[in-house]
Design a protein around this motif. Structure first.
Motif, PDB file in Angstrom:
ATOM      1  N   GLN A 176       0.941  -1.156  -0.015  1.00  0.00           N
ATOM      2  CA  GLN A 176       0.047   0.062   0.124  1.00  0.00           C
ATOM      3  C   GLN A 176       1.033   1.238  -0.039  1.00  0.00           C
ATOM      4  O   GLN A 176       1.699   0.918   0.893  1.00  0.00           O
ATOM      5  CB  GLN A 176      -0.950   0.075   1.220  1.00  0.00           C
ATOM      6  CG  GLN A 176      -1.818   1.206   1.185  1.00  0.00           C
ATOM      7  CD  GLN A 176      -2.835   1.467   2.210  1.00  0.00           C
ATOM      8  OE1 GLN A 176      -3.248  -0.016   2.691  1.00  0.00           O
ATOM      9  NE2 GLN A 176      -3.712   2.295   2.441  1.00  0.00           N
ATOM     10  N   LEU A 177       0.708   2.091  -0.937  1.00  0.00           N
ATOM     11  CA  LEU A 177       1.648   3.481  -1.131  1.00  0.00           C
ATOM     12  C   LEU A 177       0.879   4.539  -0.428  1.00  0.00           C
ATOM     13  O   LEU A 177       1.786   5.373   0.107  1.00  0.00           O
ATOM     14  CB  LEU A 177       1.715   3.548  -2.779  1.00  0.00           C
ATOM     15  CG  LEU A 177       2.387   2.431  -3.150  1.00  0.00           C
ATOM     16  CD1 LEU A 177       2.907   3.027  -4.918  1.00  0.00           C
ATOM     17  CD2 LEU A 177       3.705   2.128  -2.677  1.00  0.00           C
ATOM     18  N   THR A 178      -0.492   4.661  -0.577  1.00  0.00           N
ATOM     19  CA  THR A 178      -0.939   5.808   0.039  1.00  0.00           C
ATOM     20  C   THR A 178      -1.828   5.523   1.444  1.00  0.00           C
ATOM     21  O   THR A 178      -2.297   4.426   1.333  1.00  0.00           O
ATOM     22  CB  THR A 178      -1.661   6.610  -0.699  1.00  0.00           C
ATOM     23  OG1 THR A 178      -2.876   5.872  -1.284  1.00  0.00           O
ATOM     24  CG2 THR A 178      -0.709   7.061  -1.852  1.00  0.00           C
ATOM     25  N   PRO A 179      -2.016   6.379   2.358  1.00  0.00           N
ATOM     26  CA  PRO A 179      -1.732   7.786   2.234  1.00  0.00           C
ATOM     27  C   PRO A 179      -0.352   7.997   2.697  1.00  0.00           C
ATOM     28  O   PRO A 179       0.452   6.819   2.871  1.00  0.00           O
ATOM     29  CB  PRO A 179      -2.627   8.241   3.605  1.00  0.00           C
ATOM     30  CG  PRO A 179      -3.073   7.173   4.236  1.00  0.00           C
ATOM     31  CD  PRO A 179      -3.042   5.910   3.375  1.00  0.00           C
ATOM     32  N   GLY A 180       0.112   9.413   2.839  1.00  0.00           N
ATOM     33  CA  GLY A 180       1.646   9.319   3.017  1.00  0.00           C
ATOM     34  C   GLY A 180       2.241   8.679   4.317  1.00  0.00           C
ATOM     35  O   GLY A 180       3.430   8.531   4.525  1.00  0.00           O
ATOM     36  N   TRP A 181       1.384   8.657   5.247  1.00  0.00           N
ATOM     37  CA  TRP A 181       2.063   7.950   6.593  1.00  0.00           C
ATOM     38  C   TRP A 181       2.096   6.554   6.583  1.00  0.00           C
ATOM     39  O   TRP A 181       2.688   5.786   7.385  1.00  0.00           O
ATOM     40  CB  TRP A 181       1.015   8.255   7.880  1.00  0.00           C
ATOM     41  CG  TRP A 181      -0.379   8.054   7.628  1.00  0.00           C
ATOM     42  CD1 TRP A 181      -1.329   8.884   7.464  1.00  0.00           C
ATOM     43  CD2 TRP A 181      -0.948   6.741   7.979  1.00  0.00           C
ATOM     44  NE1 TRP A 181      -2.642   8.186   7.196  1.00  0.00           N
ATOM     45  CE2 TRP A 181      -2.507   6.752   7.556  1.00  0.00           C
ATOM     46  CE3 TRP A 181      -0.503   5.362   8.365  1.00  0.00           C
ATOM     47  CZ2 TRP A 181      -3.318   5.793   7.688  1.00  0.00           C
ATOM     48  CZ3 TRP A 181      -1.571   4.261   8.276  1.00  0.00           C
ATOM     49  CH2 TRP A 181      -2.671   4.413   7.947  1.00  0.00           C
TER      50      TRP A 181
END
Length: 710
Positions: free
Chosen positions: A397-402
């Motif tokens: 999983q790439l997003t969200p930034g956190w």
């Protein structure tokens, strides 16, 4: 059409003897496209009724595309066919004598009865047509023209020698396009047609050259409210030439011109004579439409409570990815053969209730990026971006930034907890502040718990993680959905109470969509509703860049060279210039066509154009069209229309190109109810060089097809 070798040899043998068989031929699925350019110039006297003497001159011209698709053929004769017309351009200039009225130009596209419509006809043994499906409120001249369909018009349906002539009666000759046609009360005349010679085309195909001439007359009465308004007799001294494909028994080209003479008797008994000249050019192309899908066997969809994928090889050239959303089953991604549509393997299965969209394959074909609502219970983003590695079956999983670490994002934990309390308010149509809600939910980012908003607009989190958090509140009222997102702080071991939160009407989709690989490592995607996010995978560097003027624009399609980012809204096409960081090109779609929202476009590398599905509106329904948008030239064109789907209300939802740009894969939606709330969606392929349209699937749940584009 595939011609047996013996038939071909026989045909060549007779041509060497300067004779050839010219016979009409029909086969089910044949799609004949006739492009017509026509013009008509007329002059006739004025006078009487208070008008000064003189001449009125009219010059009309238009470009029309006529489609004929043979749906059923019995005993060598068509029994059912689809007829469709689309006016590409039309206009009329009228000149009056003196200063009565200055010259003026009139755009006829809006009121021309032939502008845009489709009908299905059923033909009897004699070839007379009966309207089976389609608009029944066509103007009389348009309805008569389509019901009196003629096929190849000029062919003798026998063997003829070079130099031989034959007669074609007026019953087999449609009036020229530039001449108005209504049900005629009297017709007379014929054409004399002669086989001028046999030639060979550039690709080595045999062609027959015809010439013709003759005098044709039609006479009809115009009635209004049961009373005769006028009687018109049209005579045309016509001559022209034609090129015939004897293998298909079909015209390839027709050019004709003629002297037109009109005699009109008005309701007050006056007789007006007019004369003029017409010119027409017809070009014919032949394709094939195969509505029935191949007899393919797909495994039954399954239900799953988690993402499932098995390791496998990288995707090969000539393999397609098909994203499906079966009813009452889990979304899945399957691999099929690009040529036959045969099922090869199931790549991934998603949890029940999740949504998936916007697939994109890395250039080395080893990793698949997609957007999904998977795991959105731990994020304020409804949609997030993921990468599935084919060779080992892993998911990241790439997003969200956190989001950090391998696999799916997990809630951020902390040992310090607190209580967060708040309330919401909204304004009705009169601007009154209200707090009553029907239902609602408050959520904190990076945490998998939510708080219910009660009927008075209050909510409370107990044992919430301490620290600065993003909060989203959404509530349904009597006037629809309202929501907002804000930053808040949860104090450890204490009660934190927020000021009243004002909600804005509307609940737009939030999160990240439209992943697109720029190389084997880096990809970009769009964050919703209005900015662009740049990502790097698997390093997870995360940079979000705001773009101007994107609030009303949908989609996201970066060009392969990285220069242009394509967006759309209605009939507007917008392209963001990556170098200048601003909108570099913005223009309208042709014919005010409405681009279908939410689709993934495909770039045509050879001409630097973005392909998008759209709808062209007409007075008798919408036409699916494939648009090609050229940002450098700041213009677009309708690459192809699809009258095959007009009568069923079909919509072109997405496109994907093969690596050699010879095939365009389409996802087409057909409504299952009159309200257009439920659709059946399937994959089709358009073989461009051979003008062949073939249905690939019949499962009714296809969301996207991803071809082996470079």
């Amino acid at each position: 059409m595939r011609v047996p070798l013996l038939c071909l040899l026989g045909l060549l043998a007779t041509s060497w003897g300067q004779e050839i068989e010219l016979v009409e031929q029909f086969d089910a699925g044949r799609h004949v496209v006739e492009d017509v350019q026509a013009s008509l110039s007329l002059s006739y006297p004025l006078g009487g009724g208070g008008l000064q003497d003189g001449e009125r001159s009219v010059h009309a011209s238009f470009e029309t595309r006529v489609h004929t698709i043979f749906l059923a053929v019995e005993a060598g004769r068509p029994r059912r066919l689809l007829r469709a017309w689309e006016t590409l351009e039309s206009g009329e200039t009228t000149l009056l004598p003196g200063n009565l009225e200055p010259p003026r130009e009139v755009d006829l596209a809006a009121d021309d009865p032939r502008q845009l419509w489709a009908v299905e006809l059923e033909l009897d043994a004699a070839g007379a047509g009966r309207l089976r499906r389609g608009p029944r409120d066509l103007a009389p001249e348009a309805l008569h023209r389509v019901l009196s369909w003629r096929s190849s018009r000029l062919l003798p349906n026998r063997t003829v020698f070079v130099g031989e002539s034959w007669q074609v009666g007026i019953d087999r000759v449609p009036p020229p396009f530039a001449v108005r046609e209504s049900p005629a009360e009297a017709v007379e005349g014929s054409l004399e047609v002669r086989l001028e010679g046999l030639t060979e085309s550039e690709d080595g195909q045999l062609r027959a050259e015809l010439v013709f001439s003759g005098s044709l007359t039609w006479s009809y009465r115009e009635m209004r409210a049961g009373r005769e308004q006028r009687q018109v007799t049209t005579n045309i001294e016509l001559e022209g030439s034609a090129l015939v494909d004897p293998l298909r028994g079909q015209l390839m080209r027709l050019q004709q011109s003629g002297v037109v003479t009109l005699r009109e008797r008005t309701v007050d008994g006056r007789v007006v004579h007019g004369s003029g000249q017409l010119e027409e050019s017809h070009q014919f192309q032949t394709g094939h439409w195969h509505e029935r899908a191949p007899e393919l066997v797909f495994p039954e969809p399954v239900g799953s409570d988690s993402f499932q994928a098995s390791p496998g090889p990288p995707l090969k050239h000539g393999e397609l990815l098909v994203l499906r959303n079966p009813e009452q089953a889990s979304p899945c991604i399957e691999v099929v053969d690009a040529e036959s549509g045969n099922f090869l393997r199931r790549l991934a299965v998603f949890p029940l209730g999740s949504e998936v969209g916007a697939l994109d394959l890395s250039p080395d074909r080893k990793r698949l990026a997609f957007a999904s609502t998977l795991n959105n219970q731990v994020s304020l983003a409804e949609w997030n971006l993921f990468v599935h590695t084919l060779v080992d079956g892993t998911l990241q999983q790439l997003t969200p930034g956190w989001a950090r670490g391998a696999g799916l994002a997990v809630p951020q934990t902390t040992t310090q907890r607190g209580t967060l309390k708040g309330s919401v308010a909204w304004r009705d149509a009169r601007g009154q502040l209200r707090r009553d809600v029907l239902e609602g939910e408050a959520r904190l980012d990076a945490w998998d718990q939510s708080a219910v908003i009660d009927g008075s607009g209050n909510f409370q989190f107990r044992d919430a993680p301490a620290g600065v958090r993003q909060l989203r509140v959404r509530a349904r009222t009597q006037h629809g959905w309202y929501e907002t997102q804000l930053s808040c702080q949860v104090q450890p071991e204490a009660l934190s109470e927020l000021p009243s939160i004002d909600l804005a009407q509307g609940a737009p989709a939030s999160g990240f969509q439209f992943p697109s690989w720029s190389d084997n490592t880096h990809l970009t995607g769009r964050s919703l509703p209005g900015s662009l996010v740049f990502l790097a995978s698997p390093e997870r560097s995360f940079q979000q860049v705001e773009l101007p003027d994107l609030s009303g624009l949908a989609g996201y399609a970066p060009s392969p060279d990285g220069r242009w980012l394509g967006f759309h809204a209605g009939d507007q096409l917008a392209f963001f210039d990556a170098a200048s960081r601003q909108i570099g090109a913005r223009f309208e779609a042709p014919f005010a066509a409405q681009v279908e929202t939410g689709q993934v476009g495909s770039w045509l590398l050879s001409s630097k154009a973005l392909l998008l599905g759209a709808r062209r509106s007409g007075s008798h329904g919408d036409w699916p069209v494939l648009l090609a948008a050229f940002p450098e030239q700041r213009q677009s064109l309708a690459l192809r229309s699809f009258p095959e789907w007009v009568l069923d209300g079909g919509r072109l939802l997405s496109t994907s190109l093969s690596a050699d740009e010879r095939r365009v894969y389409l996802v087409v939606a057909m409504p299952l109810d009159s309200e257009g709330r439920r659709f059946e969606t399937d994959a089709w392929v358009w073989d461009v060089p051979n003008e062949r349209l073939q249905r690939l699937t019949a499962c009714g749940d296809v969301l996207q097809v991803l071809a082996d584009a470079p």
